[in-house]
Design a protein around this motif. Structure first.
Motif, PDB file in Angstrom:
ATOM      1  N   ALA A  46       0.900  -1.229   0.047  1.00  0.00           N
ATOM      2  CA  ALA A  46       0.065   0.065   0.035  1.00  0.00           C
ATOM      3  C   ALA A  46       0.904   1.158  -0.262  1.00  0.00           C
ATOM      4  CB  ALA A  46      -0.800   0.021   1.036  1.00  0.00           C
ATOM      5  N   LEU A  47       1.877   1.396   0.756  1.00  0.00           N
ATOM      6  CA  LEU A  47       2.936   2.579   0.894  1.00  0.00           C
ATOM      7  C   LEU A  47       3.298   2.581  -0.569  1.00  0.00           C
ATOM      8  CD1 LEU A  47       4.586   1.821   4.241  1.00  0.00           C
ATOM      9  CD2 LEU A  47       3.404   3.852   3.500  1.00  0.00           C
ATOM     10  N   LEU A  48       3.822   1.649  -1.325  1.00  0.00           N
ATOM     11  CA  LEU A  48       4.355   1.526  -2.649  1.00  0.00           C
ATOM     12  C   LEU A  48       3.514   2.274  -3.584  1.00  0.00           C
ATOM     13  CD1 LEU A  48       6.628  -1.512  -2.778  1.00  0.00           C
ATOM     14  CD2 LEU A  48       7.321   0.629  -2.501  1.00  0.00           C
ATOM     15  N   ASP A  49       2.263   1.804  -3.497  1.00  0.00           N
ATOM     16  CA  ASP A  49       0.994   2.505  -4.268  1.00  0.00           C
ATOM     17  C   ASP A  49       1.020   3.816  -3.959  1.00  0.00           C
ATOM     18  OD1 ASP A  49       0.370   0.126  -5.245  1.00  0.00           O
ATOM     19  OD2 ASP A  49      -1.509  -0.136  -3.962  1.00  0.00           O
ATOM     20  N   LEU A  50       1.142   4.403  -2.842  1.00  0.00           N
ATOM     21  CA  LEU A  50       1.218   5.720  -2.378  1.00  0.00           C
ATOM     22  C   LEU A  50       2.453   6.457  -2.966  1.00  0.00           C
ATOM     23  CD1 LEU A  50       0.333   5.978   1.553  1.00  0.00           C
ATOM     24  CD2 LEU A  50      -1.427   6.556  -0.454  1.00  0.00           C
ATOM     25  N   PHE A  51       3.492   5.942  -3.268  1.00  0.00           N
ATOM     26  CA  PHE A  51       4.647   6.414  -3.623  1.00  0.00           C
ATOM     27  C   PHE A  51       4.447   6.672  -4.937  1.00  0.00           C
ATOM     28  CE2 PHE A  51       8.740   5.949  -5.698  1.00  0.00           C
ATOM     29  CZ  PHE A  51       9.450   6.816  -5.118  1.00  0.00           C
ATOM     30  N   VAL A  52       3.731   5.635  -5.754  1.00  0.00           N
ATOM     31  CA  VAL A  52       3.548   5.711  -7.219  1.00  0.00           C
ATOM     32  C   VAL A  52       2.636   7.025  -7.356  1.00  0.00           C
ATOM     33  CG1 VAL A  52       2.593   4.842  -9.291  1.00  0.00           C
ATOM     34  CG2 VAL A  52       4.327   3.510  -7.936  1.00  0.00           C
ATOM     35  N   ALA A  53       1.607   7.097  -6.624  1.00  0.00           N
ATOM     36  CA  ALA A  53       0.574   8.222  -6.576  1.00  0.00           C
ATOM     37  C   ALA A  53       1.312   9.655  -6.303  1.00  0.00           C
ATOM     38  CB  ALA A  53      -0.576   7.696  -6.106  1.00  0.00           C
ATOM     39  N   SER A  54       2.055   9.777  -5.374  1.00  0.00           N
ATOM     40  CA  SER A  54       2.225  11.041  -4.778  1.00  0.00           C
ATOM     41  C   SER A  54       3.871  11.225  -4.532  1.00  0.00           C
ATOM     42  CB  SER A  54       1.253  11.482  -3.841  1.00  0.00           C
ATOM     43  OG  SER A  54       1.491  10.568  -2.620  1.00  0.00           O
ATOM     44  N   GLY A  55       4.614  10.198  -4.604  1.00  0.00           N
ATOM     45  CA  GLY A  55       5.777  10.117  -3.865  1.00  0.00           C
ATOM     46  C   GLY A  55       7.030  10.785  -4.736  1.00  0.00           C
ATOM     47  N   LEU A  56       6.602  11.141  -6.192  1.00  0.00           N
ATOM     48  CA  LEU A  56       7.476  11.840  -6.881  1.00  0.00           C
ATOM     49  C   LEU A  56       7.008  13.065  -7.479  1.00  0.00           C
ATOM     50  CD1 LEU A  56       8.160   8.505  -9.298  1.00  0.00           C
ATOM     51  CD2 LEU A  56       9.793   9.382  -7.196  1.00  0.00           C
ATOM     52  N   ASP A  57       8.006  13.797  -7.688  1.00  0.00           N
ATOM     53  CA  ASP A  57       7.705  15.313  -8.358  1.00  0.00           C
ATOM     54  C   ASP A  57       7.582  15.250  -9.681  1.00  0.00           C
ATOM     55  OD1 ASP A  57      10.230  15.396  -9.359  1.00  0.00           O
ATOM     56  OD2 ASP A  57      10.829  16.926  -7.781  1.00  0.00           O
ATOM     57  N   GLY A  58       7.345  16.205 -10.507  1.00  0.00           N
ATOM     58  CA  GLY A  58       7.206  16.093 -11.871  1.00  0.00           C
ATOM     59  C   GLY A  58       8.493  15.970 -12.836  1.00  0.00           C
ATOM     60  N   ASP A  60      10.299  13.479 -11.759  1.00  0.00           N
ATOM     61  CA  ASP A  60      10.654  11.916 -11.210  1.00  0.00           C
ATOM     62  C   ASP A  60      11.555  11.763 -10.113  1.00  0.00           C
ATOM     63  OD1 ASP A  60       8.449  10.641 -12.674  1.00  0.00           O
ATOM     64  OD2 ASP A  60      10.078  10.383 -14.275  1.00  0.00           O
ATOM     65  N   ARG A  61      11.530  12.798  -9.290  1.00  0.00           N
ATOM     66  CA  ARG A  61      12.497  12.980  -8.099  1.00  0.00           C
ATOM     67  C   ARG A  61      11.725  12.683  -6.653  1.00  0.00           C
ATOM     68  NH1 ARG A  61      15.011  18.092 -10.027  1.00  0.00           N
ATOM     69  NH2 ARG A  61      13.243  18.941  -9.298  1.00  0.00           N
ATOM     70  N   PRO A  62      11.945  11.919  -5.804  1.00  0.00           N
ATOM     71  CA  PRO A  62      11.105  11.773  -4.683  1.00  0.00           C
ATOM     72  C   PRO A  62      10.765  13.084  -4.009  1.00  0.00           C
ATOM     73  CG  PRO A  62      13.191  10.301  -4.544  1.00  0.00           C
ATOM     74  CD  PRO A  62      13.280  11.265  -5.744  1.00  0.00           C
ATOM     75  N   THR A  63       9.663  13.057  -3.579  1.00  0.00           N
ATOM     76  CA  THR A  63       9.276  14.320  -2.772  1.00  0.00           C
ATOM     77  C   THR A  63       9.393  14.011  -1.174  1.00  0.00           C
ATOM     78  OG1 THR A  63       6.873  13.420  -2.399  1.00  0.00           O
ATOM     79  CG2 THR A  63       7.216  14.562  -4.340  1.00  0.00           C
ATOM     80  N   ALA A  64       9.278  14.971  -0.271  1.00  0.00           N
ATOM     81  CA  ALA A  64       9.262  14.536   1.000  1.00  0.00           C
ATOM     82  C   ALA A  64       8.675  13.377   1.325  1.00  0.00           C
ATOM     83  CB  ALA A  64       9.120  15.797   1.899  1.00  0.00           C
ATOM     84  N   ASP A  65       7.526  13.359   1.001  1.00  0.00           N
ATOM     85  CA  ASP A  65       6.546  12.260   1.364  1.00  0.00           C
ATOM     86  C   ASP A  65       7.225  10.906   0.721  1.00  0.00           C
ATOM     87  OD1 ASP A  65       4.622  13.370   3.086  1.00  0.00           O
ATOM     88  OD2 ASP A  65       3.091  13.364   1.704  1.00  0.00           O
ATOM     89  N   GLY A  66       7.848  11.163  -0.397  1.00  0.00           N
ATOM     90  CA  GLY A  66       8.228   9.922  -1.246  1.00  0.00           C
ATOM     91  C   GLY A  66       9.413   9.491  -0.604  1.00  0.00           C
ATOM     92  N   ILE A  67      10.178  10.173   0.097  1.00  0.00           N
ATOM     93  CA  ILE A  67      11.416   9.881   0.807  1.00  0.00           C
ATOM     94  C   ILE A  67      10.983   9.139   2.213  1.00  0.00           C
ATOM     95  CG2 ILE A  67      13.315  10.561   2.122  1.00  0.00           C
ATOM     96  CD1 ILE A  67      13.669  12.853   0.077  1.00  0.00           C
ATOM     97  N   LEU A  68       9.927   9.731   2.553  1.00  0.00           N
ATOM     98  CA  LEU A  68       9.504   8.998   4.068  1.00  0.00           C
ATOM     99  C   LEU A  68       8.639   7.833   3.797  1.00  0.00           C
ATOM    100  CD1 LEU A  68       8.877   9.174   6.947  1.00  0.00           C
ATOM    101  CD2 LEU A  68       7.011  10.766   6.455  1.00  0.00           C
TER     102      LEU A  68
END
Length: 91
Positions: A46-58, A60-68
């Motif tokens: 489920a966390l990986l689903d969240l990462f795909v949905a909102s863990g990368l910026d435009g 394709d770099r990890p966002t703060a949430d993506g890193i977490l």
């Protein structure tokens, strides 16, 4: 403890929010006991689903949430059995 507080998780409040969001509808997290292998597998998925949905910026770099999220998935490895099936996790 209130919803989203897990004694076995010692990280940030945002991490608790992401865990609760990932668990919603998949896993009933205990406030005191760590997740079982199947629950940890389901949470990681489920966390990986969240990462795909909102863990990368435009770009394709990890966002703060993506890193977490990456950190949470890594932390769940101690509980997870990667051979476990997600359907082994209670709902």
């Amino acid at each position: 403890m209130t919803d989203g507080e897990y004694g076995w998780y010692r990280g940030s409040g945002r991490g608790r929010e992401l865990l609760a969001r990932a668990a919603r509808g998949r896993v009933a997290l205990s406030p005191t006991s760590p997740p079982t292998a199947g629950e940890a597998y389901a949470l990681s998925s489920a966390l990986l689903d969240l990462f795909v949905a909102s863990g990368l910026d435009g770009d394709d770099r990890p966002t703060a949430d993506g890193i977490l999220i990456e950190s949470l998935v890594d932390g769940l490895a101690r509980y997870r059995d990667d051979d476990a099936e997600e359907d082994e996790a209670p709902r």
